[in-house]
Design a protein around this motif. Sequence first.
Motif, PDB file in Angstrom:
ATOM      1  N   LYS A 148       0.831  -1.204   0.000  1.00 61.27           N
ATOM      2  CA  LYS A 148       0.000   0.000   0.000  1.00 61.27           C
ATOM      3  C   LYS A 148       0.861   1.248   0.000  1.00 61.27           C
ATOM      4  O   LYS A 148       0.545   2.232  -0.670  1.00 61.27           O
ATOM      5  N   GLN A 149       1.945   1.197   0.779  1.00 61.00           N
ATOM      6  CA  GLN A 149       2.820   2.369   0.839  1.00 61.00           C
ATOM      7  C   GLN A 149       3.494   2.610  -0.499  1.00 61.00           C
ATOM      8  O   GLN A 149       3.631   3.759  -0.941  1.00 61.00           O
ATOM      9  N   GLU A 150       3.892   1.512  -1.138  1.00 61.11           N
ATOM     10  CA  GLU A 150       4.531   1.614  -2.457  1.00 61.11           C
ATOM     11  C   GLU A 150       3.535   2.164  -3.472  1.00 61.11           C
ATOM     12  O   GLU A 150       3.848   3.032  -4.285  1.00 61.11           O
ATOM     13  N   ASN A 168       3.815   5.717  -5.532  1.00 59.91           N
ATOM     14  CA  ASN A 168       3.716   5.783  -7.001  1.00 59.91           C
ATOM     15  C   ASN A 168       2.557   6.659  -7.445  1.00 59.91           C
ATOM     16  O   ASN A 168       2.668   7.437  -8.396  1.00 59.91           O
ATOM     17  N   LEU A 169       1.432   6.517  -6.723  1.00 61.94           N
ATOM     18  CA  LEU A 169       0.238   7.279  -7.078  1.00 61.94           C
ATOM     19  C   LEU A 169       0.479   8.777  -6.914  1.00 61.94           C
ATOM     20  O   LEU A 169       0.161   9.573  -7.796  1.00 61.94           O
ATOM     21  N   ILE A 170       1.051   9.155  -5.777  1.00 61.46           N
ATOM     22  CA  ILE A 170       1.316  10.575  -5.507  1.00 61.46           C
ATOM     23  C   ILE A 170       2.265  11.143  -6.554  1.00 61.46           C
ATOM     24  O   ILE A 170       2.021  12.228  -7.096  1.00 61.46           O
ATOM     25  N   MET A 180      -0.502   0.749  -9.082  1.00 62.78           N
ATOM     26  CA  MET A 180      -0.748  -0.587  -8.531  1.00 62.78           C
ATOM     27  C   MET A 180       0.140  -1.621  -9.214  1.00 62.78           C
ATOM     28  O   MET A 180       0.764  -2.458  -8.557  1.00 62.78           O
ATOM     29  N   ALA A 181       0.208  -1.570 -10.548  1.00 64.55           N
ATOM     30  CA  ALA A 181       0.993  -2.549 -11.291  1.00 64.55           C
ATOM     31  C   ALA A 181       2.479  -2.425 -10.975  1.00 64.55           C
ATOM     32  O   ALA A 181       3.177  -3.432 -10.787  1.00 64.55           O
ATOM     33  N   THR A 182       2.966  -1.188 -10.905  1.00 63.97           N
ATOM     34  CA  THR A 182       4.384  -0.963 -10.625  1.00 63.97           C
ATOM     35  C   THR A 182       4.738  -1.429  -9.211  1.00 63.97           C
ATOM     36  O   THR A 182       5.800  -2.009  -8.994  1.00 63.97           O
ATOM     37  N   ALA A 183       3.820  -1.167  -8.264  1.00 68.89           N
ATOM     38  CA  ALA A 183       4.091  -1.569  -6.885  1.00 68.89           C
ATOM     39  C   ALA A 183       4.119  -3.091  -6.744  1.00 68.89           C
ATOM     40  O   ALA A 183       4.857  -3.628  -5.923  1.00 68.89           O
ATOM     41  N   ARG A 184       3.320  -3.783  -7.535  1.00 68.92           N
ATOM     42  CA  ARG A 184       3.266  -5.246  -7.461  1.00 68.92           C
ATOM     43  C   ARG A 184       4.526  -5.880  -8.015  1.00 68.92           C
ATOM     44  O   ARG A 184       5.047  -6.852  -7.480  1.00 68.92           O
ATOM     45  N   ASP A 225      -8.539   0.691  -1.141  1.00 74.65           N
ATOM     46  CA  ASP A 225      -8.295   1.270   0.176  1.00 74.65           C
ATOM     47  C   ASP A 225      -7.428   2.524   0.075  1.00 74.65           C
ATOM     48  O   ASP A 225      -7.743   3.560   0.668  1.00 74.65           O
ATOM     49  N   VAL A 226      -6.343   2.438  -0.686  1.00 72.15           N
ATOM     50  CA  VAL A 226      -5.438   3.583  -0.829  1.00 72.15           C
ATOM     51  C   VAL A 226      -6.155   4.753  -1.488  1.00 72.15           C
ATOM     52  O   VAL A 226      -6.053   5.897  -1.034  1.00 72.15           O
ATOM     53  N   LEU A 227      -6.915   4.493  -2.554  1.00 68.25           N
ATOM     54  CA  LEU A 227      -7.637   5.558  -3.245  1.00 68.25           C
ATOM     55  C   LEU A 227      -8.629   6.249  -2.320  1.00 68.25           C
ATOM     56  O   LEU A 227      -8.765   7.479  -2.351  1.00 68.25           O
ATOM     57  N   ARG A 228      -9.305   5.433  -1.486  1.00 65.86           N
ATOM     58  CA  ARG A 228     -10.281   6.014  -0.572  1.00 65.86           C
ATOM     59  C   ARG A 228      -9.595   6.946   0.415  1.00 65.86           C
ATOM     60  O   ARG A 228     -10.053   8.071   0.645  1.00 65.86           O
ATOM     61  N   ARG A 229      -8.482   6.484   0.999  1.00 67.65           N
ATOM     62  CA  ARG A 229      -7.768   7.307   1.973  1.00 67.65           C
ATOM     63  C   ARG A 229      -7.210   8.574   1.343  1.00 67.65           C
ATOM     64  O   ARG A 229      -7.238   9.645   1.961  1.00 67.65           O
ATOM     65  N   VAL A 230      -6.701   8.449   0.127  1.00 65.44           N
ATOM     66  CA  VAL A 230      -6.155   9.626  -0.556  1.00 65.44           C
ATOM     67  C   VAL A 230      -7.260  10.652  -0.800  1.00 65.44           C
ATOM     68  O   VAL A 230      -7.080  11.844  -0.532  1.00 65.44           O
ATOM     69  N   SER A 231      -8.423  10.184  -1.277  1.00 62.87           N
ATOM     70  CA  SER A 231      -9.545  11.096  -1.511  1.00 62.87           C
ATOM     71  C   SER A 231      -9.952  11.800  -0.227  1.00 62.87           C
ATOM     72  O   SER A 231     -10.170  13.013  -0.215  1.00 62.87           O
ATOM     73  N   GLU A 232     -10.044  11.007   0.854  1.00 61.01           N
ATOM     74  CA  GLU A 232     -10.443  11.600   2.137  1.00 61.01           C
ATOM     75  C   GLU A 232      -9.427  12.625   2.602  1.00 61.01           C
ATOM     76  O   GLU A 232      -9.805  13.695   3.098  1.00 61.01           O
ATOM     77  N   ALA A 233      -8.141  12.305   2.436  1.00 68.34           N
ATOM     78  CA  ALA A 233      -7.102  13.214   2.886  1.00 68.34           C
ATOM     79  C   ALA A 233      -7.098  14.510   2.073  1.00 68.34           C
ATOM     80  O   ALA A 233      -6.958  15.603   2.632  1.00 68.34           O
TER      81      ALA A 233
END
Lengths: 93, 190
Positions: free
Chosen positions: B4-6, B10-12, B45-49, B154-162
């Motif tokens: 998730k952190q990875e 990457n997303l940010i 997601m793909a890069t982190a995997r 999960d990550v997308l939800r937290r990012v949106s909320e933040a």
Amino acid sequence: MSSRRPRSRASGGASRISDEQISDLVAKLQALLPEARLRSSDRVPSARVLQETCSYIRSLHREVDDLSDRLSELLSTSDVSTAQAAIIRSLLM
Amino acid sequence: MAFKQELLKNLILSLRARTADACRFSAMSLQERKRAVKASADVAMATARGGGARWPKAILAAAGTTSSNQSCKVRSSRCRRVVRRCFREKRRGGSAAALAGSAAASSVDVARRLVRKRTMALRKVIPGADAVMDEASLLREAMDYVVHLRAQVDVLRRVSEAVQRSSLLRDSVWPQSALRGKEDSSSMRQ
């Protein structure tokens, strides 16, 4: 009630995939699905597990789409660099 | 969770790159912006995997970031052969059933056909799974994909909320101290 798959259908490679191996994997897959979709205490046929996995993946795709939409709307008014500190703080705490 | 952190990192990075040119980002149509964010999320997601499964490569190939054209061609020709074989089997099975008439299909055959049908449907929703893959690999791929898809949600939800929280902080008229109190009480780790 799980289907018996003939050995001859094992494709590619020399290793023969046993029925037990397949049903073991199906059971593991079933364990991943949310409780609401399958009662994990009961023995569920493979076809059902595959079907529920398919629809679960599709619903996850929809969630990702909705969240991406929401995020793109938020980013049009805000910008990521100012939110970055808040995001990282809330996620790593 | 390290994945998730990875993914988040990457997303940010990807979103920052896309929104750095604020004029260009806001000049994009709503649909373009949505597609850009979704693409960032999938590539993140793909890069982190990484290389442990088939679906990340399929996502990255679709996003146009890999240069493995050779392997794609080979895979697609194999796919055509498999599809042709499947159609041949189906046709053969259909005519045999018509000829049999009174002979009822055994429950095993019905079950087997249903599993095959569901398996083909599953291949369609997992990136890269329509290539020749044995049943066991497909099941493992499905498990891997589900686990990482959930993490992406999960990550997308937290990012949106933040992001939403930070813009509320910025635009609100409440004093900072009162807001910090509210933040601490709400559960962030779920």
